[in-house]
Design an enzyme around this catalytic site. Structure first.
Site, short mmCIF file in Angstrom:
data_model
loop_
_atom_site.label_atom_id
_atom_site.label_comp_id
_atom_site.label_asym_id
_atom_site.label_seq_id
_atom_site.Cartn_x
_atom_site.Cartn_y
_atom_site.Cartn_z
N ARG A 76 1.41 -121.81 11.22
CA ARG A 76 0.29 -122.58 10.67
C ARG A 76 0.79 -123.49 9.55
NH1 ARG A 76 -2.60 -117.08 10.61
NH2 ARG A 76 -3.38 -116.97 12.74
N CYS A 124 1.50 -118.10 24.63
CA CYS A 124 1.83 -116.71 24.29
C CYS A 124 1.98 -115.87 25.54
CB CYS A 124 0.78 -116.13 23.33
SG CYS A 124 -0.87 -116.07 24.04
N1 SAH Z 1 -5.30 -120.26 16.78
C1 SAH Z 1 -5.80 -118.94 16.46
C2 SAH Z 1 -5.57 -117.92 17.54
C3 SAH Z 1 -6.09 -118.31 18.90
S1 SAH Z 1 -6.31 -117.01 20.01
C4 SAH Z 1 -5.21 -118.50 15.12
O1 SAH Z 1 -4.35 -119.18 14.59
O2 SAH Z 1 -5.63 -117.44 14.63
C5 SAH Z 1 -7.14 -117.76 21.33
C6 SAH Z 1 -8.60 -118.10 21.09
O3 SAH Z 1 -9.06 -118.85 22.21
C7 SAH Z 1 -9.54 -116.93 20.96
O4 SAH Z 1 -10.21 -117.02 19.73
C8 SAH Z 1 -10.55 -117.09 22.12
O5 SAH Z 1 -11.88 -116.79 21.73
C9 SAH Z 1 -10.43 -118.55 22.43
N2 SAH Z 1 -10.69 -118.97 23.81
C10 SAH Z 1 -10.36 -118.38 24.96
N3 SAH Z 1 -10.63 -119.16 26.01
C11 SAH Z 1 -11.19 -120.30 25.52
C12 SAH Z 1 -11.69 -121.50 26.11
N4 SAH Z 1 -11.62 -121.70 27.42
N5 SAH Z 1 -12.16 -122.45 25.29
C13 SAH Z 1 -12.20 -122.26 23.96
N6 SAH Z 1 -11.73 -121.15 23.35
C14 SAH Z 1 -11.24 -120.18 24.12
#
Ligand code: SAH
Length: 396
Positions: free
Chosen positions: A213, A340
Site C-alpha cells: 500500500r 493472489c
Molecule cells: N485491497 C484490499 C484487499 C482486497 S480483497 C486491501 O488492501 O485490504 C478482495 C476484495 O474484493 C474483497 O473485499 C471482496 O469483497 C471484493 N470483491 C470480490 N469480488 C468482487 C467484484 N466482482 N467486484 C468488486 N469487489 C469484489
C-alpha cells in the site's frame, strides 16, 4: 505408530523436505491404520526412514510432514518450539508491536502445516486448517497464551480449505476476551485500519498487502485514484496520506465500505472519497463508456484460481480487468495490479498484463515488482507458500 511406505521413486520430494505426501505416493501402511490427525512415520520403498508427519483422511494431501529428524517426536513441545521461532522471526522484522498487525505463524512456511496465527493489536486470530491442528486446538491455544499473553485468542477456522479436509467451519473465542467489532490497528506507514477479527474477510485484514500500500501510495501525490476491490480501503487511505487529490473505492461488500468510511475518520482524512458498491467488471465497463479517466488504478482482486482447472478462466478474468484499467488511465498513469492466485505464476501474470496492454494498444513499463509482505515468508522447500504478486506499471 503406523509406518507409511512410499512407492519407489516417490521419496524425492520428501528427501527435499517438501512437507506434503499425496495419496498417490503411498504404497502401503504397516502397523495400526492411522486415525485422522495421527502421527505417522514415512519411509522410502527401500525401507529407509525419511520423515514424520500427521495423517489426514480427508485431503488428497494424506500426510503433512513436520520433522526429518528421527529423534524428534511430533509432540506439543515441537509445536511450541516452532511457534516460538516463528514469533521470534516477526520480532526481528520489527513487526510484532503492541498496536500493530502481522502474520505470526504462516503454516508450512513456519514448519507448522495447517496453522495460521495473525496478530492484531493484542488479539490473535487463529486458523486450524487440518485435522491434526484442529485436534491440537487446546495445546496451541495454551502455547499462544503462555508465549504472548494476548488480550484474547479467537478462532477463524471458517476458510474453505477446511471443507476439503473434511472439517466443518469453526469460529469463536478460544481464550480471554472476545475482540470488539472494530479493533484499531496500526499498519506500516502509521495507517490505522479498523479490523473485525470475528467476521471480517480472512482473519479480518489483508496483512499481505501492508507494505505494498505504501509502495503504491508513493505514486499518488496529486492523483485521482481508483481503488478496485478496496475491501476496507488500505490503498485508498495510504494514497490519501501521500497527497492524492481524490479517490473512488469499489467493492461488492457494503460491510467493507462501511469499515472504509470508519477508516477515513480514524485517519482524519479530508480527501474526497467516493465509495461505490459494485462489481468491478461491470463498473470498469461503465466508466469506459462514460470516458472516465484516472491517474492511478489499483486492481487487487480476490483469488480467481482455486484449482488447476480454474487457471484458464482466472487468466481471462485478470486479462479483462487489466485491459479495462489500462484503457481508463491517462497517459503516464499508474496501474498497480495484483494476483493472489498461487496457481498463476509471476511469469503467467506478466504475460496476462502484456496481453492486456497489447489489446489496449498502450505502451506499458513495469516500474516495480511486488510480493507478499515479509511476515509471509516463503520456505525454499515449499515454493507453494508464494502466492501474491504485483506489478506497478507506467501506462503511456
Ligand atoms: N485491497 C484490499 C484487499 C482486497 S480483497 C486491501 O488492501 O485490504 C478482495 C476484495 O474484493 C474483497 O473485499 C471482496 O469483497 C471484493 N470483491 C470480490 N469480488 C468482487 C467484484 N466482482 N467486484 C468488486 N469487489 C469484489
Amino acid at each position: 505408530m503406523a509406518t507409511v511406505t512410499l512407492h519407489p521413486g516417490k521419496e524425492r520430494p520428501v528427501v527435499h523436505h517438501h512437507p506434503w505426501v499425496f495419496s498417490g505416493a503411498i504404497a502401503r501402511i504397516q502397523g495400526p491404520f492411522p486415525e485422522r490427525g495421527e502421527v505417522v512415520d514415512v519411509q522410502a520403498a527401500s525401507g529407509e526412514w525419511l520423515a514424520r508427519g500427521c495423517w489426514s483422511d480427508g485431503s488428497q494431501i494424506r500426510i503433512r510432514l513436520f520433522t526429518w529428524n528421527p529423534n524428534e517426536p511430533l509432540d506439543d513441545a515441537l509445536i511450541r518450539r516452532r511457534i516460538e521461532r516463528a514469533i521470534d522471526g516477526r520480532r526481528r522484522l520489527g513487526m510484532l508491536t503492541e498496536d500493530g498487525a502481522c502474520r505470526l505463524v504462516y503454516a508450512e512456511s513456519d514448519g507448522i502445516p495447517g496453522l495460521i496465527v495473525d496478530h492484531y493489536a493484542g488479539f490473535l486470530a487463529v486458523q486450524l486448517l487440518t485435522q491434526s491442528m484442529a485436534q491440537r486446538s487446546a495445546a496451541i491455544t495454551r502455547i499462544l497464551a503462555e508465549t504472548l499473553a494476548p488480550r484474547g485468542i479467537y478462532e477463524r477456522s471458517d476458510a474453505e480449505v477446511r471443507d476439503r479436509e473434511g472439517l466443518p467451519p469453526a469460529s469463536g473465542a478460544l481464550w480471554g476476551a472476545t475482540p470488539p467489532e472494530r479493533v484499531r490497528v496500526r499498519f506500516p506507514g502509521d495507517l490505522w485500519l479498523p479490523v473485525d477479527l470475528c467476521s471480517g474477510q480472512k482473519t479480518g485484514a489483508y496483512l499481505d498487502q501492508a507494505f505494498n500500500r505504501l509502495r503504491v501510495a508513493a505514486y499518488c501525490a496529486g492523483a485521482e485514484m481508483l481503488d478496485c476491490f478496496c475491501y476496507t480501503g488500505g490503498f485508498t487511505i495510504a494514497a490519501a496520506r501521500s497527497g492524492a487529490r481524490r479517490a473512488t473505492a469499489v467493492d461488492t461488500s457494503e460491510t467493507a465500505l462501511n469499515m472504509l468510511r470508519d477508516g477515513l475518520t480514524l485517519n482524519a482524512i479530508t480527501m474526497p472519497v467516493e465509495t461505490v458498491a459494485a462489481d468491478v467488471f461491470q463498473l470498469l465497463r461503465r466508466y469506459r463508456e462514460e470516458q472516465r479517466r484516472f491517474d492511478v488504478i489499483v486492481l487487487d482482486p480476490p483469488k480467481f484460481a482455486h484449482s488447476q482447472a480454474q487457471v484458464e478462466r482466472a487468466t481471462r478474468g485478470y486479462k479483462d480487468i487489466n485491459l479495462l484499467a489500462i484503457q481508463l488511465l491517462r497517459p503516464g498513469g499508474i496501474l498497480a495490479t495484483f494476483s493472489c492466485s498461487g496457481l498463476v505464476s509471476s511469469d503467467l501474470f506478466q504475460k496476462i498484463v502484456f496481453g492486456a496492454a497489447l489489446d489496449a494498444r498502450r505502451e506499458v513499463q513495469i516500474i516495480e515488482r511486488l510480493a507478499q509482505s515479509p511476515d509471509h515468508p516463503v520456505l525454499l522447500t515449499f515454493p507453494e507458500g508464494e502466492y501474491l504478486k504485483g506489478l506497478i506499471c507506467r501506462v503511456w
